[in-house]
Each structure stands twice: as structure tokens, then as C-alpha cells.
Design an enzyme around this catalytic site. Structure first.
Site, PDB file in Angstrom:
ATOM      1  N   CYS A 154      36.623  43.816  41.263  1.00 36.05           N
ATOM      2  CA  CYS A 154      37.209  43.330  40.007  1.00 36.05           C
ATOM      3  C   CYS A 154      36.165  42.923  38.974  1.00 36.05           C
ATOM      4  O   CYS A 154      36.521  42.521  37.872  1.00 36.05           O
ATOM      5  CB  CYS A 154      38.145  42.176  40.306  1.00 36.05           C
ATOM      6  SG  CYS A 154      39.417  42.668  41.469  1.00 36.05           S
ATOM      7  N   HIS A 171      38.819  34.696  34.182  1.00 35.75           N
ATOM      8  CA  HIS A 171      39.236  35.671  35.184  1.00 35.75           C
ATOM      9  C   HIS A 171      40.730  35.453  35.459  1.00 35.75           C
ATOM     10  O   HIS A 171      41.483  36.412  35.506  1.00 35.75           O
ATOM     11  CB  HIS A 171      38.381  35.530  36.438  1.00 35.75           C
ATOM     12  CG  HIS A 171      38.611  36.621  37.431  1.00 35.75           C
ATOM     13  ND1 HIS A 171      38.487  37.952  37.111  1.00 35.75           N
ATOM     14  CD2 HIS A 171      38.988  36.579  38.739  1.00 35.75           C
ATOM     15  CE1 HIS A 171      38.768  38.689  38.186  1.00 35.75           C
ATOM     16  NE2 HIS A 171      39.079  37.887  39.174  1.00 35.75           N
ATOM     17  N   GLU A 173      38.157  28.479  39.446  1.00 36.44           N
ATOM     18  CA  GLU A 173      37.564  28.811  38.146  1.00 36.44           C
ATOM     19  C   GLU A 173      37.511  27.570  37.248  1.00 36.44           C
ATOM     20  O   GLU A 173      36.543  27.379  36.511  1.00 36.44           O
ATOM     21  CB  GLU A 173      38.366  29.936  37.473  1.00 36.44           C
ATOM     22  CG  GLU A 173      37.692  30.442  36.200  1.00 36.44           C
ATOM     23  CD  GLU A 173      38.285  31.755  35.687  1.00 36.44           C
ATOM     24  OE1 GLU A 173      39.310  32.208  36.219  1.00 36.44           O
ATOM     25  OE2 GLU A 173      37.689  32.317  34.743  1.00 36.44           O
ATOM     26  N   LYS A 224      45.342  38.164  31.466  1.00 34.31           N
ATOM     27  CA  LYS A 224      46.013  38.871  32.575  1.00 34.31           C
ATOM     28  C   LYS A 224      47.488  38.511  32.633  1.00 34.31           C
ATOM     29  O   LYS A 224      48.297  39.266  33.184  1.00 34.31           O
ATOM     30  CB  LYS A 224      45.353  38.525  33.914  1.00 34.31           C
ATOM     31  CG  LYS A 224      44.014  39.202  34.145  1.00 34.31           C
ATOM     32  CD  LYS A 224      43.523  38.996  35.579  1.00 34.31           C
ATOM     33  CE  LYS A 224      42.182  39.663  35.821  1.00 34.31           C
ATOM     34  NZ  LYS A 224      41.035  38.931  35.238  1.00 34.31           N
ATOM     35  N   HIS A 264      46.364  42.545  36.080  1.00 34.06           N
ATOM     36  CA  HIS A 264      44.998  42.619  36.597  1.00 34.06           C
ATOM     37  C   HIS A 264      44.640  44.097  36.814  1.00 34.06           C
ATOM     38  O   HIS A 264      45.129  44.734  37.741  1.00 34.06           O
ATOM     39  CB  HIS A 264      44.885  41.836  37.898  1.00 34.06           C
ATOM     40  CG  HIS A 264      43.467  41.646  38.365  1.00 34.06           C
ATOM     41  ND1 HIS A 264      42.395  42.341  37.845  1.00 34.06           N
ATOM     42  CD2 HIS A 264      42.940  40.812  39.308  1.00 34.06           C
ATOM     43  CE1 HIS A 264      41.278  41.963  38.449  1.00 34.06           C
ATOM     44  NE2 HIS A 264      41.582  41.029  39.331  1.00 34.06           N
ATOM     45  N   PHE A 324      36.275  40.150  44.556  1.00 34.49           N
ATOM     46  CA  PHE A 324      36.244  40.101  46.023  1.00 34.49           C
ATOM     47  C   PHE A 324      34.829  40.469  46.469  1.00 34.49           C
ATOM     48  O   PHE A 324      34.213  41.392  45.932  1.00 34.49           O
ATOM     49  CB  PHE A 324      37.215  41.136  46.603  1.00 34.49           C
ATOM     50  CG  PHE A 324      38.645  40.654  46.719  1.00 34.49           C
ATOM     51  CD1 PHE A 324      39.020  39.375  46.337  1.00 34.49           C
ATOM     52  CD2 PHE A 324      39.614  41.495  47.237  1.00 34.49           C
ATOM     53  CE1 PHE A 324      40.339  38.947  46.460  1.00 34.49           C
ATOM     54  CE2 PHE A 324      40.936  41.085  47.361  1.00 34.49           C
ATOM     55  CZ  PHE A 324      41.300  39.811  46.980  1.00 34.49           C
TER      56      PHE A 324
END
Lengths: 401, 87
Positions: A161, A293, A304, A325, A330, A389
Site C-alpha cells: 500500500c 493513510h 497513525e 479513502k 483504498h 503491510f
């Protein structure tokens, strides 16, 4: 070192297939998350996503080219055409002084999914000869290179991502260092296939109802798709030819958690933001807005929040932080590019895009998340966060031109 | 089918402990299972019992499914098996 500016921006996204459409959608806080229409959902637990709509590939690519393009390459090439046209840059003339660096998480997964379904599911004895040139993760980037006569560095970056932010960041570094004069860069992804959705479902991080970043009742992430492609350029070169300057890429920071394959890490995320500020020569209180994010999972959003507080200290309370998002989903390896596009479009439009679908404050996510409505406010400096990830963190800084 | 026996086998395999060390009261948090381990356990349970476990990012809050202890899992599996048979 050279200063680096964006002179072209192309976007194919659930919030529209042009910068103008995306600006209208972002300002209105329009949510493009809806029941999926492109895959059969009877046996899916998660039946929603953010799909690119009104994208007519047949009108954009001729009969010779279209069969060679996976959906993710179609998005990338269409967005690249917008960006190159806007920039007015003759990439063919730059030749080896231009680069193309694109991020993607999985590449031509639609092609692979269809191929495997035919072979294993339907017992087909052969697959189409274009299967490999369509599915390779670098294919979209290759087509951009070929179409524009770019003969300098060309490669695809994969960091799940964070792929797009890593791609844009590396392209920025190459222009900054003088290795190339200009680059076409960004990210593309088209992951809304039955097999991919089943895989994400199994991870138990998907919401079946809506993406609600930073909201206490958030229930997981929602997949999206699309491409954001930019032409970035040595500022002196852009100024000399009278190019439109949409924004300056002010800095780029990276870090790795080296800890867990799926869980986020506040220390790693904060380190990337600090590295970005340092690269940009920015003090924390010079930043106005962070495009977070903000996936809407239970794990990401409080982590975050902690990371932003660690990197910005008490000034974190004065920052506007939103997750777009919530509107466009996403898009994985394209996420950073779509979100940088959203950030630059909002910066030039004089508004801060909202975090949509926000219904319940969460003490663990106690930042100004710009809930539900865009805020009409001029701003000059923004960060765009991507955390992947595997613990790969990549943060871009942009400044109003 | 002895749900409790089978669930204990699966939990023990996931936690890399002897099944005999587990009881209904054993809490998953005491077995040092990370969230990804629990997700893998849910998959193993779905495969074993041919059920769909509504366990996800936001679903624990609404479905009453808890994976707090071994006993919670056994009860949830029995409930889901009964629901599947009734369907």
C-alpha cells in the site's frame, strides 16, 4: 540539488476520471463507496467497494492496443495521457533524460484471475498468449514508456500500500539529484476481482458496510481502484518552458518498522514523517494539512494518530488531518498517487478535503479530522502518508507553487 | 461431533501448546496469540466445521461472536452449526 515541481496531473478514480471531476467530488464530500457491480457478490461477505465508473477503455485504446492492457494498465495509460497533455512536455525529445517509475501492489490481477479461473475452474487447456505481458506488474509502466518514447530509467516499485508513494518519492529524488530532467510517476491498481476480494475478506480487515476512518464505530477498510499519474520536472526546466506548475514536491521520507507483516507501528510511521519534514526543510508548524493513510481499520487509525502526535508534538492539535479513502476507498498500490492528486487538487482549489462517513469521535483518534464537510481554507504545505503491510512507510510533502 | 474437543485441538495447534493444557476457561490473550494468529484460527475453524464465522474488523461489536476464551469459541461454533442446519 534541483527543486522538483509537478507540471501534469492525471487521475482515473472512483471520484472521477479527470482532475476537474475529482475536485468537485472532493469538495462535495461525495462518497464513491457502493455495492460492487463488476464482480458477482452472492458468495462474498463484503459486497461493497469504490469502483471507477464511466471509464470506456474501447474509446481510449485502439483494437491493436486494448487486448494488451489489463485494467490496471488501462487506468495508468489513460491517467498518464492526461498528465502528459497538461504538462505540454515533449518526453520523446528528453529521451534518456526522462524516467518512468510507477507503483503497483499486484499488477495485472484481473488477467491472472481470469486465466486461473479458465484453467482450474473451467478446465481450459490453454490460455491467451497475452496473459504474461498483461499480468506482469511492470506492464502499465512499460506502456507509458513506449507511448511517450521515454528511454531513461524505467521500473515499477512494489511495497504493497506504499507502492505509489515510494515510486513518486524515488522519481522525485532522481529529478532532485539531476539524474533525469523529468519523470512520469504515480501508481495504478485494479484489484476488484473475485479472488482478490476473497483474499482480503479472509484477512478480516474489511468493512461490509462503509469506510469510516477515525470514527469510533469504524468497521474496516473498503477496497478501491484507479490510477494517479504525474509529470514531475526540474523546476528550472519547467519555468524556462513556461509549463503549468501545479505544486512543488518539497520532500520525501521513508522508514521501515521491521516488526510485523500486517500490524502498523507508530514509531515507524512517525520516523517516516520526521524524515520527510527534514528532507523538505520544514518545521512541524509549517505543515497545514495531512492526507492520512486513514484506512478505517481498528488498528491503523489510532496508530497513525499516535504517530502524528509523536512527529508533530503539541502542534498536532492545530493540523487538519483527513482520510480521503472515506470517499475513494483504498486503492492499495495506487493509494498514494490518488491521495497526492487529491491533496494537490484541494491545495489549488483552496479547500481541505473531508473525512466522510464520520459519525462518532474516538478518543484514540483525537485529531482535527475535518469530519464530513470540506473546509474552504487556503493552505500551502501538506503531507501525504502511506503505510504498508510489511511495515513500509513512505511520506511525501507538497508545497503550493 | 464433540465441538469442544475439536476446538481445543485447533487452538492448541495455532498456539503451539499441548491440547491437555487447555480448558474452556483458557483465554486467547494468555496464549500469546497475535491478531493475525486469531484470523488464521478463524479460518481453520471455518474449514473444520464448514461454517462462516462473522468475525471481522467491525463485526465483533454487532454479532455477539466473541473469541475471548476457548469456551467462547466452542459456544460460538455450536451456535453457528445450529444456524447452518436450520438454514
Amino acid at each position: 540539488m534541483n527543486r522538483v515541481v509537478i507540471t501534469g496531473l492525471g487521475i482515473i478514480s472512483p471520484l472521477g476520471n479527470s482532475a476537474a471531476e475529482m475536485e468537485t467530488a472532493l469538495h462535495a464530500g461525495r462518497v464513491a463507496i457502493a455495492p460492487l457491480t463488476s464482480v458477482p457478490t452472492e458468495t462474498l461477505a463484503v459486497k461493497i467497494g469504490a469502483e471507477v465508473k464511466d471509464f470506456d477503455a474501447a474509446s481510449q485504446f485502439d483494437d491493436k492496443k486494448l487486448p494488451l492492457l489489463d485494467r490496471c494498465a488501462q487506468f495508468a495509460l489513460a491517467a498518464a495521457r492526461q498528465a502528459v497533455t497538461q504538462s505540454g512536455l515533449d518526453l520523446r525529445a528528453l529521451g534518456a533524460r526522462a524516467a518512468v517509475i510507477i507503483g503497483s501492489g499486484v499488477g495485472g490481477i484481473t488477467t491472472l484471475d481470469e486465466c486461473f479461473h479458465r484453467l482450474y475452474g473451467e478446465g481450459a487447456k490453454r490460455t491467451h498468449p497475452f496473459t504474461v505481458p498483461k499480468l506482469m506488474i511492470s506492464a502499465a509502466m512499460s506502456h507509458i514508456s513506449m507511448e511517450n518514447g521515454i528511454t531513461g530509467p524505467s521500473f515499477t516499485v512494489a511495497s504493497a500500500c506504499a507502492s505509489a508513494n515510494h515510486a513518486i518519492g524515488v522519481a522525485y529524488q532522481m529529478v532532485k539529484s539531476g539524474a533525469v530532467t523529468a519523470a512520469v510517476t504515480g501508481g495504478t491498481e485494479a484489484p476488484l476481482t473475485y479472488g482478490t476480494l476473497k483474499g482480503w475478506e479472509a484477512l478480516r480487515v474489511m468493512s461490509a458496510e462503509m469506510c469510516r476512518p477515525f470514527s469510533k464505530n469504524r468497521s474496516g477498510m473498503v477496497l478501491g481502484e484507479g490510477a494517479g499519474i504525474f509529470v514531475i520536472e526540474n523546476r528550472d526546466h519547467a519555468v524556462a518552458r513556461g509549463a503549468p506548475i501545479l505544486a512543488e514536491i518539497a520532500g520525501f521520507g521513508m522508514s521501515s518498522d521491521a516488526s510485523d507483516i500486517v500490524m502498523p507501528n507508530a514509531g515507524g510511521a512517525a520516523a517516516a514523517m520526521r524524515a520527510c519534514l527534514e528532507d523538505a526543510g520544514l518545521k512541524p508548524d509549517e505543515v497545514d494539512y495531512i492526507n492520512a493513510h486513514g484506512t478505517g481499520t481498528p488498528a491503523n487509525d489510532p496508530t497513525e494518530t499516535k504517530a502524528i502526535r509523536a512527529a508533530f508534538g503539541p502542534y498536532a492539535d492545530k493540523l487538519a488531518v483527513s482520510s480521503t479513502k472515506s470517499m475513494h476507498g483504498h486503492a492499495l498500490g495506487a493509494a498514494g498517487a490518488i491521495e497526492l492528486a487529491a491533496t494537490v487538487i484541494a491545495m489549488n482549489g483552496g479547500f481541505i478535503p473531508p473525512t466522510a462517513n464520520f459519525t462518532e469521535p474516538d478518543p484514540a483518534c483525537d485529531l482535527d479530522v475535518v469530519p464530513n464537510s470540506a473546509r474552504d481554507k487556503a493552505f500551502d504545505v501538506a503531507l501525504s502518508n502511506s503505510f504498508a503491510f510489511g511495515g513500509h512507510n513512505a511520506v511525501l510533502a507538497v508545497r503550493r507553487a | 461431533m464433540d465441538t469442544e474437543h475439536d476446538v481445543i485441538e485447533l487452538v492448541a495447534k495455532q498456539a503451539k501448546v499441548e491440547p491437555t493444557t487447555l480448558t474452556r476457561d483458557t483465554k486467547l490473550t494468555d496464549l500469546n496469540l497475535q491478531s493475525i494468529d486469531v484470523v488464521e484460527l478463524v479460518f481453520a475453524i471455518e474449514e473444520k466445521f464448514d461454517i462462516e464465522v462473522p468475525y471481522g474488523a467491525g463485526e465483533q461489536n454487532t454479532t455477539g461472536i466473541s473469541f475471548g476464551s476457548v469456551g467462547d469459541i466452542v459456544d460460538a461454533v455450536d451456535k453457528l452449526i445450529a444456524e447452518r442446519r436450520a438454514a
